[in-house]
Design a protein around this motif. Structure first.
Motif, PDB file in Angstrom:
ATOM      1  N   ASP A   1       0.819  -1.217   0.000  1.00 41.14           N
ATOM      2  CA  ASP A   1       0.000   0.000   0.000  1.00 41.14           C
ATOM      3  C   ASP A   1       0.850   1.263   0.000  1.00 41.14           C
ATOM      4  N   GLY A   2       2.019   1.186   0.637  1.00 40.06           N
ATOM      5  CA  GLY A   2       2.867   2.379   0.765  1.00 40.06           C
ATOM      6  C   GLY A   2       3.746   2.610  -0.452  1.00 40.06           C
ATOM      7  N   ILE A   3       3.715   1.695  -1.400  1.00 41.55           N
ATOM      8  CA  ILE A   3       4.669   1.763  -2.511  1.00 41.55           C
ATOM      9  C   ILE A   3       4.407   2.937  -3.448  1.00 41.55           C
ATOM     10  N   ASP A   4       3.130   3.269  -3.683  1.00 46.76           N
ATOM     11  CA  ASP A   4       2.823   4.335  -4.631  1.00 46.76           C
ATOM     12  C   ASP A   4       2.050   5.447  -3.916  1.00 46.76           C
ATOM     13  N   PRO A   5       2.771   6.424  -3.338  1.00 45.37           N
ATOM     14  CA  PRO A   5       2.095   7.474  -2.565  1.00 45.37           C
ATOM     15  C   PRO A   5       1.117   8.303  -3.407  1.00 45.37           C
TER      16      PRO A   5
ATOM     17  N   ARG B   1      -5.420  -3.761  -2.047  1.00 47.73           N
ATOM     18  CA  ARG B   1      -6.752  -4.087  -1.532  1.00 47.73           C
ATOM     19  C   ARG B   1      -6.863  -5.509  -0.953  1.00 47.73           C
ATOM     20  N   ALA B   2      -6.195  -6.451  -1.591  1.00 45.05           N
ATOM     21  CA  ALA B   2      -6.353  -7.835  -1.130  1.00 45.05           C
ATOM     22  C   ALA B   2      -5.161  -8.679  -1.579  1.00 45.05           C
ATOM     23  N   LEU B   3      -5.002  -9.799  -0.894  1.00 42.21           N
ATOM     24  CA  LEU B   3      -3.935 -10.734  -1.239  1.00 42.21           C
ATOM     25  C   LEU B   3      -4.552 -12.133  -1.264  1.00 42.21           C
ATOM     26  N   GLU B   4      -4.369 -12.830  -2.357  1.00 41.53           N
ATOM     27  CA  GLU B   4      -4.923 -14.182  -2.470  1.00 41.53           C
ATOM     28  C   GLU B   4      -3.783 -15.124  -2.823  1.00 41.53           C
ATOM     29  N   VAL B   5      -3.870 -16.366  -2.348  1.00 38.81           N
ATOM     30  CA  VAL B   5      -2.810 -17.321  -2.689  1.00 38.81           C
ATOM     31  C   VAL B   5      -3.451 -18.569  -3.288  1.00 38.81           C
ATOM     32  N   ARG B   6      -3.052 -18.896  -4.505  1.00 41.90           N
ATOM     33  CA  ARG B   6      -3.601 -20.071  -5.189  1.00 41.90           C
ATOM     34  C   ARG B   6      -2.543 -21.174  -5.220  1.00 41.90           C
ATOM     35  N   VAL B   7      -3.012 -22.411  -5.095  1.00 44.93           N
ATOM     36  CA  VAL B   7      -2.099 -23.555  -5.241  1.00 44.93           C
ATOM     37  C   VAL B   7      -2.317 -24.137  -6.635  1.00 44.93           C
TER      38      VAL B   7
ATOM     39  N   VAL C   1       1.393  -1.903 -10.466  1.00 42.59           N
ATOM     40  CA  VAL C   1       1.234  -3.296 -10.033  1.00 42.59           C
ATOM     41  C   VAL C   1       2.557  -4.057 -10.159  1.00 42.59           C
ATOM     42  N   ASN C   2       3.250  -3.840 -11.272  1.00 45.00           N
ATOM     43  CA  ASN C   2       4.519  -4.552 -11.453  1.00 45.00           C
ATOM     44  C   ASN C   2       5.541  -4.120 -10.392  1.00 45.00           C
ATOM     45  N   THR C   3       5.556  -2.828 -10.088  1.00 44.93           N
ATOM     46  CA  THR C   3       6.474  -2.333  -9.051  1.00 44.93           C
ATOM     47  C   THR C   3       6.134  -2.979  -7.710  1.00 44.93           C
ATOM     48  N   ALA C   4       4.841  -3.000  -7.382  1.00 39.40           N
ATOM     49  CA  ALA C   4       4.427  -3.563  -6.085  1.00 39.40           C
ATOM     50  C   ALA C   4       4.813  -5.042  -6.010  1.00 39.40           C
ATOM     51  N   CYS C   5       4.619  -5.786  -7.071  1.00 35.16           N
ATOM     52  CA  CYS C   5       4.964  -7.224  -7.059  1.00 35.16           C
ATOM     53  C   CYS C   5       6.471  -7.414  -6.884  1.00 35.16           C
ATOM     54  N   GLU C   6       7.249  -6.590  -7.587  1.00 41.44           N
ATOM     55  CA  GLU C   6       8.705  -6.737  -7.468  1.00 41.44           C
ATOM     56  C   GLU C   6       9.169  -6.409  -6.043  1.00 41.44           C
TER      57      GLU C   6
END
Ligand code: MEV
Length: 426
Positions: free
Chosen positions: A141-145, A155-161, A188-193
């Motif tokens: 959340d703090g990545i993009d002021p 907003r959310a985090l989901e984990v799929r197997v 989004v790409n920045t946040a994932c990295e």
């Protein structure tokens, strides 16, 4: 915007059209001046991509008659294919008689994916990641002021197997990010990295890919319209015949992937034209649309056509719409800026709603033609104009020569030359 209804627009000269369009949108012609040249110069294009050697241009046509959510809107459409702009404008006129298009969007949430490999026990690792959900989301959340300031953020985090793949089991973490008025790929790409090292530490695995998903199924745009039955009749076709023919055509696309691909291509004729005009990433929109059309496991139509209790034709369209009005080419391309100004859209959601409405209108134009006189008649008139011009016709003779060839169902350059001679020209 005063009105998107400009009768006789087609017959005006190019410069008259620009003046009328600007006046209808309550802008000065100068604000639309980018379209006289296309907006970019080779020099201004140079920093946009690599190895620039010049520019490539396409026509911008104006989609007329659109009312979206009660608002008049003139729609710039960038496309090389004849009949598309005319078809959308004509169907928008029919939809106008039913109150125009009603369109909505979901929250502008994009999905970022992280592929987590080399995890000993995928099920336990999944829960471990979920146990750290709050801190991971706070970090993202703090990545993009800037996005945060405008109300966006994680907003959310989901984990799929993924149980069975050619490389064995692995995890996929989805980070859901509200990107507000941006297309969102960069955020989004920045946040994932940025999150990847923490995900690796928590799961004990190795984070491999970190990239957004173009199946933006949490960022959906929906449009619907009603065409009064009386608006559908033309030539020898009754309103009922046209309506039922359109519903039958849709039923074909709904159950057959071969037809659905072409049906959806017709929708994308309208969608892509506006996406391109606004400097957005049309490959992302295409990828999302077709993946969404196959979400049930079988590729199908993105639209539906039906009738209401009074016998009127009703249509709906639902598809992912990851478009932005800030960042990327939307802000640096002068023609894209003119496009947003002309439409008067203030948010990415408003733009997405206009685009979905145009897609639905375009779909109707194709189905109406296919279900009645066939697609070639409309195409033929435009093709005939091009052949007439190639044969040397100019001014009013273009229409005259074209009309005669269409009437004779013989559109050929030698015939155009003969007709021109018969008019004392050529
Ligand atoms: C042509 O660009 C688009 C159509 O093929 C769409 C359709 O068949 O529905 C006419």
């Amino acid at each position: 915007m005063t009105t998107s209804r400009i009768p006789g627009f087609y017959n005006l000269t190019l410069s008259e059209r620009r003046v009328r369009a600007a006046a209808a949108a309550e802008l000065s012609p100068l604000e639309l001046a980018a379209w006289t040249t296309g907006g970019l110069t080779p020099e201004s294009a140079d920093p946009l991509v690599e190895n620039v050697i010049g520019l490539h241009s396409l026509p911008v046509g104006l989609g007329l008659n659109f009312i979206v959510n009660g608002r008049e809107v003139l729609v710039p459409m960038v496309i090389e294919e004849p009949s598309v702009v005319a078809g959308a404008s004509f169907m928008a006129k029919l939809a106008r008689a039913g109150g125009g298009f009603v369109a909505t969007t979901s929250a502008p949430e994009m999905i970022g994916q992280m592929q987590v490999l080399d995890v000993d026990d995928v099920y336990s690792a999944r829960l471990k990641i979920l146990e750290h959900k709050t801190e991971l989301l706070a970090e993202a959340d703090g990545i993009d002021p800037v996005l945060k300031k405008f109300g966006g953020g994680a907003r959310a985090l989901e984990v799929r197997v993924i149980e069975n793949s050619s490389i064995g089991a692995f995890l996929v973490v989805h980070l859901i990010y509200d990107v507000r008025d941006a297309m969102g790929a960069n955020a989004v790409n920045t946040a994932c990295e940025k999150l990847a090292p923490q995900i690796a530490a928590i799961s004990g695995g190795r984070v491999h890919l970190r990239i957004l998903s173009n199946l933006a199924d949490r960022r959906i745009s929906r449009a619907r319209c009603l065409i009064p039955i009386g608006e559908l009749a033309f030539d020898d076709f009754s309103g009922e015949t046209v309506r039922d023919g359109i519903i039958e055509a849709w039923a074909f696309a709904a159950c057959d992937p071969y037809r659905a691909a072409t049906h959806n291509k017709g929708i994308m004729n309208g969608v892509d034209a506006v996406v391109l005009a606004t400097g957005n990433d049309w490959r992302a929109i295409e990828a999302g649309a077709h993946a969404y059309a196959a979400r049930s496991g079988r590729y199908t139509s993105l639209s539906t056509w039906s009738k209401d209790k009074d016998g009127n034709l009703t249509g709906t369209l639902e598809m992912p719409m990851a478009v932005g009005i800030i960042g990327g080419a939307t802000k640096v391309h002068p023609a894209a800026k003119a496009a947003l100004q002309l439409m008067g859209v203030k948010t990415a959601s408003e733009l997405a709603e206009v685009i979905a409405s145009v897609g639905l209108a375009q779909n109707l134009a194709a189905l109406r033609a296919l279900a009645t006189e066939g697609i070639q008649r409309g195409h033929m008139s435009l093709h005939a104009r091009q052949v007439a011009i190639a044969a040397g016709a100019s001014g009013v003779l273009i229409e005259k020569v074209a009309a005669q060839m269409v009437a004779e169902k013989l559109v050929r350059i030698d015939r155009a030359e003969e007709i021109l001679k018969s008019f004392g020209a050529g």
